[in-house]
Each structure stands twice: as C-alpha cells, then as structure tokens.
Design a protein around this motif. Structure first.
Motif, PDB file in Angstrom:
ATOM      1  N   LYS A 155      22.222  39.017  33.084  1.00 16.78           N
ATOM      2  CA  LYS A 155      23.823  39.860  33.392  1.00 16.78           C
ATOM      3  C   LYS A 155      24.727  38.611  33.836  1.00 16.78           C
ATOM      4  CE  LYS A 155      21.701  44.374  33.821  1.00 16.78           C
ATOM      5  NZ  LYS A 155      21.652  45.337  34.694  1.00 16.78           N
ATOM      6  N   PRO A 156      24.959  37.602  33.257  1.00 16.74           N
ATOM      7  CA  PRO A 156      25.774  36.398  33.603  1.00 16.74           C
ATOM      8  C   PRO A 156      27.298  36.748  33.949  1.00 16.74           C
ATOM      9  CG  PRO A 156      25.570  36.248  31.528  1.00 16.74           C
ATOM     10  CD  PRO A 156      24.649  37.240  31.667  1.00 16.74           C
ATOM     11  N   LYS A 157      27.681  36.344  34.836  1.00 12.18           N
ATOM     12  CA  LYS A 157      29.188  36.549  35.285  1.00 12.18           C
ATOM     13  C   LYS A 157      29.797  35.148  34.608  1.00 12.18           C
ATOM     14  CE  LYS A 157      28.787  38.930  39.533  1.00 12.18           C
ATOM     15  NZ  LYS A 157      29.268  38.698  40.999  1.00 12.18           N
ATOM     16  N   PRO A 158      31.215  35.441  33.895  1.00 12.51           N
ATOM     17  CA  PRO A 158      31.687  34.309  33.182  1.00 12.51           C
ATOM     18  C   PRO A 158      32.131  33.259  34.244  1.00 12.51           C
ATOM     19  CG  PRO A 158      32.458  36.349  32.369  1.00 12.51           C
ATOM     20  CD  PRO A 158      31.813  36.680  33.791  1.00 12.51           C
ATOM     21  N   VAL A 159      31.661  31.877  34.110  1.00 13.31           N
ATOM     22  CA  VAL A 159      32.221  30.999  34.940  1.00 13.31           C
ATOM     23  C   VAL A 159      33.376  30.612  34.907  1.00 13.31           C
ATOM     24  CG1 VAL A 159      31.862  28.492  35.393  1.00 13.31           C
ATOM     25  CG2 VAL A 159      29.884  29.643  34.343  1.00 13.31           C
ATOM     26  N   THR A 160      34.240  30.676  36.078  1.00 11.31           N
ATOM     27  CA  THR A 160      35.490  30.554  36.352  1.00 11.31           C
ATOM     28  C   THR A 160      36.106  29.155  35.647  1.00 11.31           C
ATOM     29  OG1 THR A 160      35.649  31.927  38.193  1.00 11.31           O
ATOM     30  CG2 THR A 160      37.561  30.316  37.976  1.00 11.31           C
ATOM     31  N   ASP A 161      37.148  29.357  35.013  1.00  4.94           N
ATOM     32  CA  ASP A 161      37.806  27.883  34.575  1.00  4.94           C
ATOM     33  C   ASP A 161      38.294  26.820  35.685  1.00  4.94           C
ATOM     34  OD1 ASP A 161      39.605  26.078  33.427  1.00  4.94           O
ATOM     35  OD2 ASP A 161      40.023  27.435  31.815  1.00  4.94           O
ATOM     36  N   HIS A 162      37.608  25.653  35.733  1.00  4.32           N
ATOM     37  CA  HIS A 162      37.707  24.716  36.714  1.00  4.32           C
ATOM     38  C   HIS A 162      38.480  23.655  36.165  1.00  4.32           C
ATOM     39  CE1 HIS A 162      35.137  26.637  39.738  1.00  4.32           C
ATOM     40  NE2 HIS A 162      34.489  27.188  38.898  1.00  4.32           N
ATOM     41  N   CYS A 163      39.139  23.743  34.975  1.00  7.07           N
ATOM     42  CA  CYS A 163      39.979  22.547  34.796  1.00  7.07           C
ATOM     43  C   CYS A 163      41.431  22.385  35.573  1.00  7.07           C
ATOM     44  CB  CYS A 163      40.388  22.753  33.063  1.00  7.07           C
ATOM     45  SG  CYS A 163      38.975  22.671  31.933  1.00  7.07           S
ATOM     46  N   GLY A 164      41.827  23.622  35.839  1.00  6.17           N
ATOM     47  CA  GLY A 164      42.992  23.596  36.822  1.00  6.17           C
ATOM     48  C   GLY A 164      44.445  22.859  35.968  1.00  6.17           C
ATOM     49  N   ARG A 165      44.955  22.223  36.827  1.00 10.61           N
ATOM     50  CA  ARG A 165      46.090  21.381  36.152  1.00 10.61           C
ATOM     51  C   ARG A 165      45.676  20.119  35.424  1.00 10.61           C
ATOM     52  NH1 ARG A 165      50.706  22.363  40.895  1.00 10.61           N
ATOM     53  NH2 ARG A 165      50.722  24.747  40.929  1.00 10.61           N
ATOM     54  N   CYS A 166      44.619  19.968  35.594  1.00  4.62           N
ATOM     55  CA  CYS A 166      44.130  18.498  34.973  1.00  4.62           C
ATOM     56  C   CYS A 166      44.530  18.477  33.444  1.00  4.62           C
ATOM     57  CB  CYS A 166      42.641  18.424  35.188  1.00  4.62           C
ATOM     58  SG  CYS A 166      41.874  16.715  34.502  1.00  4.62           S
ATOM     59  N   THR A 167      44.940  17.488  33.213  1.00  4.42           N
ATOM     60  CA  THR A 167      45.262  17.285  31.515  1.00  4.42           C
ATOM     61  C   THR A 167      44.435  15.901  31.145  1.00  4.42           C
ATOM     62  OG1 THR A 167      47.449  16.214  31.937  1.00  4.42           O
ATOM     63  CG2 THR A 167      47.173  18.632  31.358  1.00  4.42           C
ATOM     64  N   LYS A 168      43.881  15.225  31.967  1.00  3.16           N
ATOM     65  CA  LYS A 168      43.047  13.899  31.571  1.00  3.16           C
ATOM     66  C   LYS A 168      42.704  13.977  30.152  1.00  3.16           C
ATOM     67  CE  LYS A 168      41.717  12.446  36.280  1.00  3.16           C
ATOM     68  NZ  LYS A 168      42.418  11.196  36.388  1.00  3.16           N
ATOM     69  N   CYS A 169      41.852  14.926  29.605  1.00  2.80           N
ATOM     70  CA  CYS A 169      41.326  14.828  28.225  1.00  2.80           C
ATOM     71  C   CYS A 169      42.317  14.776  27.307  1.00  2.80           C
ATOM     72  CB  CYS A 169      40.312  16.161  27.930  1.00  2.80           C
ATOM     73  SG  CYS A 169      40.938  17.534  28.175  1.00  2.80           S
ATOM     74  N   ILE A 170      43.452  15.843  27.394  1.00  3.46           N
ATOM     75  CA  ILE A 170      44.620  15.647  26.663  1.00  3.46           C
ATOM     76  C   ILE A 170      45.216  14.406  26.533  1.00  3.46           C
ATOM     77  CG2 ILE A 170      46.924  17.015  26.144  1.00  3.46           C
ATOM     78  CD1 ILE A 170      45.608  19.487  27.307  1.00  3.46           C
ATOM     79  N   ASP A 171      45.682  13.792  27.591  1.00  2.60           N
ATOM     80  CA  ASP A 171      46.395  12.815  27.682  1.00  2.60           C
ATOM     81  C   ASP A 171      45.434  11.507  27.043  1.00  2.60           C
ATOM     82  OD1 ASP A 171      48.213  14.282  29.145  1.00  2.60           O
ATOM     83  OD2 ASP A 171      47.651  13.731  31.050  1.00  2.60           O
ATOM     84  N   ALA A 172      44.180  11.509  27.381  1.00  3.15           N
ATOM     85  CA  ALA A 172      43.459  10.179  26.755  1.00  3.15           C
ATOM     86  C   ALA A 172      43.209  10.104  25.512  1.00  3.15           C
ATOM     87  CB  ALA A 172      42.320  10.377  27.604  1.00  3.15           C
ATOM     88  N   CYS A 173      43.293  11.211  24.719  1.00  2.00           N
ATOM     89  CA  CYS A 173      42.918  11.276  23.248  1.00  2.00           C
ATOM     90  C   CYS A 173      43.924  10.354  22.751  1.00  2.00           C
ATOM     91  CB  CYS A 173      42.925  12.781  22.832  1.00  2.00           C
ATOM     92  SG  CYS A 173      42.453  12.910  21.171  1.00  2.00           S
ATOM     93  N   PRO A 174      43.367   9.302  22.067  1.00  2.00           N
ATOM     94  CA  PRO A 174      44.285   8.509  21.524  1.00  2.00           C
ATOM     95  C   PRO A 174      44.953   8.880  20.072  1.00  2.00           C
ATOM     96  CG  PRO A 174      41.882   7.626  21.016  1.00  2.00           C
ATOM     97  CD  PRO A 174      42.038   9.111  21.995  1.00  2.00           C
ATOM     98  N   THR A 175      44.362  10.011  19.328  1.00  2.00           N
ATOM     99  CA  THR A 175      44.911  10.302  17.996  1.00  2.00           C
ATOM    100  C   THR A 175      45.767  11.538  18.431  1.00  2.00           C
ATOM    101  OG1 THR A 175      42.784  11.403  17.507  1.00  2.00           O
ATOM    102  CG2 THR A 175      43.161   9.456  16.628  1.00  2.00           C
ATOM    103  N   LYS A 176      45.665  12.334  19.638  1.00  2.00           N
ATOM    104  CA  LYS A 176      46.330  13.589  20.000  1.00  2.00           C
ATOM    105  C   LYS A 176      45.740  14.727  19.092  1.00  2.00           C
ATOM    106  CE  LYS A 176      48.787  11.266  22.650  1.00  2.00           C
ATOM    107  NZ  LYS A 176      48.344  11.161  24.195  1.00  2.00           N
ATOM    108  N   ALA A 177      44.276  14.578  19.059  1.00  2.14           N
ATOM    109  CA  ALA A 177      43.725  15.912  18.457  1.00  2.14           C
ATOM    110  C   ALA A 177      43.553  17.079  19.129  1.00  2.14           C
ATOM    111  CB  ALA A 177      42.216  15.455  18.022  1.00  2.14           C
ATOM    112  N   ILE A 178      43.833  17.083  20.432  1.00  7.27           N
ATOM    113  CA  ILE A 178      43.870  18.081  21.254  1.00  7.27           C
ATOM    114  C   ILE A 178      45.346  18.691  21.353  1.00  7.27           C
ATOM    115  CG2 ILE A 178      43.260  19.499  23.497  1.00  7.27           C
ATOM    116  CD1 ILE A 178      41.677  16.921  24.207  1.00  7.27           C
ATOM    117  N   VAL A 179      45.518  19.653  20.254  1.00  4.20           N
ATOM    118  CA  VAL A 179      46.965  19.975  19.954  1.00  4.20           C
ATOM    119  C   VAL A 179      47.380  20.895  20.759  1.00  4.20           C
ATOM    120  CG1 VAL A 179      46.654  19.151  17.301  1.00  4.20           C
ATOM    121  CG2 VAL A 179      46.231  21.539  18.096  1.00  4.20           C
ATOM    122  N   ALA A 180      46.558  21.858  21.330  1.00  2.00           N
ATOM    123  CA  ALA A 180      46.889  22.892  22.405  1.00  2.00           C
ATOM    124  C   ALA A 180      45.911  23.056  23.167  1.00  2.00           C
ATOM    125  CB  ALA A 180      47.362  24.400  21.449  1.00  2.00           C
ATOM    126  N   ASP A 181      46.108  23.854  24.189  1.00  3.21           N
ATOM    127  CA  ASP A 181      44.977  23.743  25.220  1.00  3.21           C
ATOM    128  C   ASP A 181      43.883  24.692  24.465  1.00  3.21           C
ATOM    129  OD1 ASP A 181      43.278  24.414  27.565  1.00  3.21           O
ATOM    130  OD2 ASP A 181      44.865  25.933  28.340  1.00  3.21           O
TER     131      ASP A 181
END
Length: 313
Positions: free
Chosen positions: A179-205
């Motif tokens: 009976k797992p509890k959903p793990v809280t989103d711990h990304c917060g305000r971090c956008t390192k993955c979005i900023d680092a993607c060289p082809t801008k493939a992460i088009v939205a959150d």
C-alpha cells in the motif's frame, strides 16, 4: 504462510538476485496515465515508434497482456558503472549499453523470480517484461512508490537516483499487495535536466518529444538523422545520459554489482580514431551481446559519420 511472510520472501529473493527495489501491486487499468499517453501520441511525439500507438490499450491495461492477470511485481535494476570511457574526445556511448544487453540479463532475473514463486509460493503463470513489450513501466514504478517522475520524464528514486532499469513480472495469482504512498516530487525548482538537454527535447515539464531526443535519433530512427539537430549531439553516438548526468539526485548513484553489465575490456579504452575507423570485426567483438546491436553496424556507422560531419563544418 501469512501475507507479510509471502511478501518478505518474494522481496528477499529479489534482493538475492541483485535487484535494487521491489513492490507488489494489483493489476488494474492505469486511468490517471491515459490522458498523458494520449496527448503525447496525438502530438506525434513518438516519431517513428509506431508500436507505441499500436499497443496503446495494452500499455494502459496489463490484463490484455496476460490472461487472468492478477498481480504485478515491479523491480529496479542498477546499471550505473564504476568506470566510464577514458578518451574524453571519443564518441560517447550511453552507460546502459556498456555490457551485455539488459533485456537478457534483467529478464533472466525476472524469470528466476517467477520460477521461485512457482516453487516456493504457489503454482502460477506469468511473464517478465523488460522494456520490450507494451508496459508503462515508469507509471507502475511511480504507482508502486519506487520514485517520482522527474522533469526529464525519468523515474527518480530518493535512494538510488535514476540510473536503473525498470522491470515487471505479471502473474495470474493474487499476492499480498503493498500500500505505497506516492513519493513526493523532489525536483522542486531545479531545471538542470531541461537546461542541459542540447536538442531541447524536454519540451515541457515531464514531456519529452522523442523526435528531438538524441537517444531516439541514434537508436530508433531507421533512415537519416535529423540534420537540424546536427550541431547539438554533443558527441553522443548511441543513446544519451545528459539529463541524468546533471541530475543532483544521481549524486546518490552507486556502481552496480552485476557482472553482465561490465564493459568489454577494450571498450572503455577505445580512442576517438578507433571509433571513427571501426570495422565490422571490432564491432562484433565489442558489441556481440550488447544493446548496441539494436542499431547494428550500419546504424553505428551512420551515427559516427553524422558526428564527424558536424565537426568538419
């Protein structure tokens, strides 16, 4: 045996097999993931991966995969390497492809787990799934409380980061369910993955347009690669780890202990020139059992020429 004993025995076996984590859930329709999948498909973000659309119903409903499916066991398999490529100028291979193809190594462990359940718990029929059949693996892992979906769309674990494979074992018997509890989103305000993607493939959150993703381009595309992305591959020849490499949660990653994932002795020492001049005998030696065989020798050559032509311009 009481339910907790059954659960502990199964999870104990998963741990014995070298798996990072394990959770047991009832099979059900993935209602909350339906709209996200439909929107992604409707926007053609799956590119040439027509199988994503063809098997849409099976992805949402595991009962269509296994007759009389009752339970799904979700497990994680670490693949983070102890050592990486030595030549910083060499074409970069995704870490998951260093050793033996994970489809074989990981699926074999799930087959062993299935046999163990048959021998020690109850007779059952089932099927292991490792990224080669229509299962929404990240959705099930999130549902199982094994992590949250990060902004890169990867599953991220508080304990392990994200350098792991997700696998499932679906069986036709009822098991004691977590009976797992959903793990809280711990990304917060971090956008390192979005900023680092060289082809801008992460088009939205939490939305990746596969057509722009280097992994998709170097592995899934059958014809010529997208010329508009040529200057942005950052020397990636098969797959891409950039969004994971920059994720702060992967500071927690520890090297795997799976012998099957160890790289061929020559692979990590391969120089840039050896990559560019690679011929079929060396390819066969290095990648005979590797996931790189999915691209094949011709596909790898295409990728290498694409990288080389970019540097010539």
């Amino acid at each position: 045996m009481i339910p907790k004993q059954i659960s502990d025995i199964i999870k104990g076996k998963a741990n014995e097999l070298g798996l990072l984590d394990c959770a047991i859930l009832p099979v059900e329709f993935l209602t909350e993931d339906k709209s996200r999948l439909d929107d992604w498909l409707a926007n053609d973000m799956h590119g040439e991966m027509g199988y994503m659309a063809r098997n849409r119903d099976k992805r949402l409903n595991p009962e269509l995969l296994i007759e009389n499916a009752k339970s799904i066991i979700v497990v994680l398999q670490n693949y983070y390497p102890d050592h990486t490529q030595e030549d910083n100028s060499a074409p970069v291979l995704s870490k998951y492809a260093y050793g033996t193809d994970y489809h074989f190594v990981f699926k074999d462990k799930l087959k062993q787990l299935l046999q163990f359940i048959n021998d020690e718990i109850a007779p059952c029929s089932g099927r292991p799934f490792v990224d080669s059949a229509p299962v929404l693996e990240r959705a099930w892992a999130r549902k199982a409380g094994l992590g949250w979906i990060g902004k890169s769309s990867n599953l991220i674990s508080l304990e392990h980061g994200s350098f792991f494979f997700i696998g499932e074992l679906i069986v036709d018997i009822e098991l004691p369910y977590d009976k797992p509890k959903p793990v809280t989103d711990h990304c917060g305000r971090c956008t390192k993955c979005i900023d680092a993607c060289p082809t801008k493939a992460i088009v939205a959150d939490r939305v990746v347009d596969a057509r722009k993703c280097i992994s998709y381009q170097t592995i899934e595309v059958k014809g010529e690669l997208d010329e508009s992305l040529k200057a942005h591959f950052e020397n990636r020849v098969f797959g891409c780890d950039i969004c994971q490499d920059v994720c702060p949660w992967n500071l927690k990653s520890e090297p795997h202990k799976e012998p099957g994932f160890e790289a061929h002795p020559k692979l990590l020492q391969l120089k840039k020139e050896e990559w560019q001049n690679m011929e079929r005998p060396l390819f066969n030696e290095l990648f005979r059992k590797s996931a790189v065989k999915r691209a094949g020798f011709k596909g790898l050559q295409r990728n290498l020429k694409f990288l080389a032509s970019n540097k010539e311009e």
